[in-house]
Design an enzyme around this catalytic site. Sequence first.
Site, PDB file in Angstrom:
ATOM      1  N   ASP A 398       0.830  -1.199   0.000  1.00 48.50           N
ATOM      2  CA  ASP A 398       0.000   0.000   0.000  1.00 48.50           C
ATOM      3  C   ASP A 398       0.867   1.252   0.000  1.00 48.50           C
ATOM      4  OD1 ASP A 398      -2.881   1.026   0.506  1.00 48.50           O
ATOM      5  OD2 ASP A 398      -1.713   2.038   2.072  1.00 48.50           O
ATOM      6  N   GLU A 427       1.300  -0.543  -5.154  1.00 51.76           N
ATOM      7  CA  GLU A 427       0.076   0.245  -5.295  1.00 51.76           C
ATOM      8  C   GLU A 427       0.471   1.710  -5.134  1.00 51.76           C
ATOM      9  OE1 GLU A 427      -3.646   2.265  -3.597  1.00 51.76           O
ATOM     10  OE2 GLU A 427      -1.731   1.926  -2.627  1.00 51.76           O
TER      11      GLU A 427
END
Length: 680
Positions: A398, A427
């Site tokens: 993330d 990401e």
Amino acid sequence: MPEALVLSPQWRPPEAQDGRIRAVIDTVLPAVDGGRFAVKRVVGERMRVTAHCFTDGHDALRVLLCWREEGQAEVREVPMALLGNDVWVAEFALMVVGRYRYGVCAWVDAFDSWRQDMARRTEGEDIHMAARVGAQVIAKCAQRASGEDQKRLLRWAGDLERAGTDPTAEAKALQAQALDPCLAVLAARYPDRRQQAQSPVELPLVVDRQRAGFSAWYEMFPRSAAPEPDQHGTFKDVEARLPAIAAMGFDVLYFPPIHPIGRVLRKGRNNALAAGPEDVGSPWAIGAAEGGHKSILPALGTPEDFRHLVAQAASFGIEIALDIAFQCAPDHPYVKEHPAWFRWRPDGSVQYAENPPKKYQDIYPFNFESEDWHGLWMELKSVFEHWIGEGIHMFRVDNPHTKALAFWEWVIAEIKGAHPEVLFLAEAFTRPKIMHRLAKLGFSQSYTYFTWRNSKEELTAYFTELSSAAHADYFRPNAWPNTPDILHERLQQGEPAVYMARLVLAATLAANYGIYGPAFELREHQPREAGSEEYLNSEKYQLRHWNHDDPASLAPFITRINQIRRANPALHTNLGLCFVPIDNDQLLAYTKTAHNGDNVILTVVNLDPHHVQSGWLTLSPESLQVEPSRAFQMHDLLSNQRFFWQGSQHLIRLDPHTVPAHIFVLRRHVRNERDFDYFL
């Protein structure tokens, strides 16, 4: 090209330049930033290397491609072939996952130069003298040989010396004797490499397992997997969904964070600042009294339940990928145990995460400039190691662009050094140069801007860029039409044609793609508010119950797309992409071709969800390796229709209210339009 598995001492660039070294190695490709970062490939591929090599004058060069496994001393070598214009090429098979080093060496070869010169001679006196010169060269080869090889070379040198000094020896016969191809092969085994040049840098190469290059991801929240509304899902509930996910053709099942969720400053439904007693909070607000990044939210199950789920998923051909979000809820144990890892404000509070206009009051970012940065790095590395120990070998990371880039280069190298099978998905929806830097630092796959590329012009430019050799050597795109954070405005009307078109584009333009489901197959499309990309009643903040039996579900269409992907090697790679002219801006057409050329896929997508669109496609038979006079068949794998084509101009008509795309596979050998016996 056959490989010569010759072992030689470990590659060592010369400490000082020898002025007698005449070979020049100007360029070695592929290389990422001159060798600063690794080229990426997957196991089973062949690594093709080109080098620009030359020398002064007209002497002959010998050029070798050299490679070794990182940490191993032995260097393997294979001869490079001259393509022309001083460009040399060779390749080697990538059979083992791991890290490699490769380069090129070259030298002016006395034997090849002499043989090349002898072949040009036409006058008898010149041939006799060249034979005597060759005798000396071959005698030196013999000094480097031993046993029977040495004896044969010495006999050859003696024969040439005697014939060269005999004026009665017939010149043509002498020339043929000097150019004996079998003896030439023997002499070539014993070159003089004392004056060889070596490319100055051993270039790095990372070979990943095949799933790094080709995968289909399905994202779901385990807590929403319960069979009844208003119940908290468990790992056992996820197991009940595995057959359906496998049937749709997905091979990676990705979970948002599965850790305990903080209670302090917990968010309510739709990102409300005040949470009620029943609100479950955001999984990305990691950590509470029950534990942190190495713990499991008790409501999901036990560590034993998780291990059982991982094993069950594997039995269906599915790999579990976990979200790694390096951030903390205010009540994460790290906040008390390691206060130096956070930025403290003058009022004694910690600065929470922000991405204006979004605010994440329930999340504390780590301070990578902490005085205890070394301790922080080691602890974060141990998070990966913990989950690897639990059977996880794929991680979606993330927001890696909000953490120190040096950390990612270090931790990925450390993890892959011990566990080369581990894959990392970045990401990072951020500036292009940072996204590409993360890929260079070691991330196996990367999210893209695909979600925001919708027009023909945008899609063509973007995927032409991503598939170019300069980027494809290190950047592996993973295309997602939606995520829990992103409901693009194109999807907000819930039109089936838009969802189907975006799925086809993601699954055929990129070898890796994913969907956030079941929101995608059930066309969840209501934004939280006008102009927002946030979902109304977002699953990030509450439990959801999904009707998997909805007759309007896109699951059958998704299943067919994944079947087509698996069956066609052309869709397993990001290379071989070529956009095809079609005279309608609402129609996008492109081909993909497998490495060996045997499998060719032509995809045509109607970008207009409301109207039938038609246009003339220009696709020359020569580009498909079909003779211009021959007919060929295009088999639409979505409708199962077969079209008989000949020539370069072909009419396309797509109705978005049926299927907004064609995915054609080329059938080259068709005798006439009534003959549907074909083979690839």
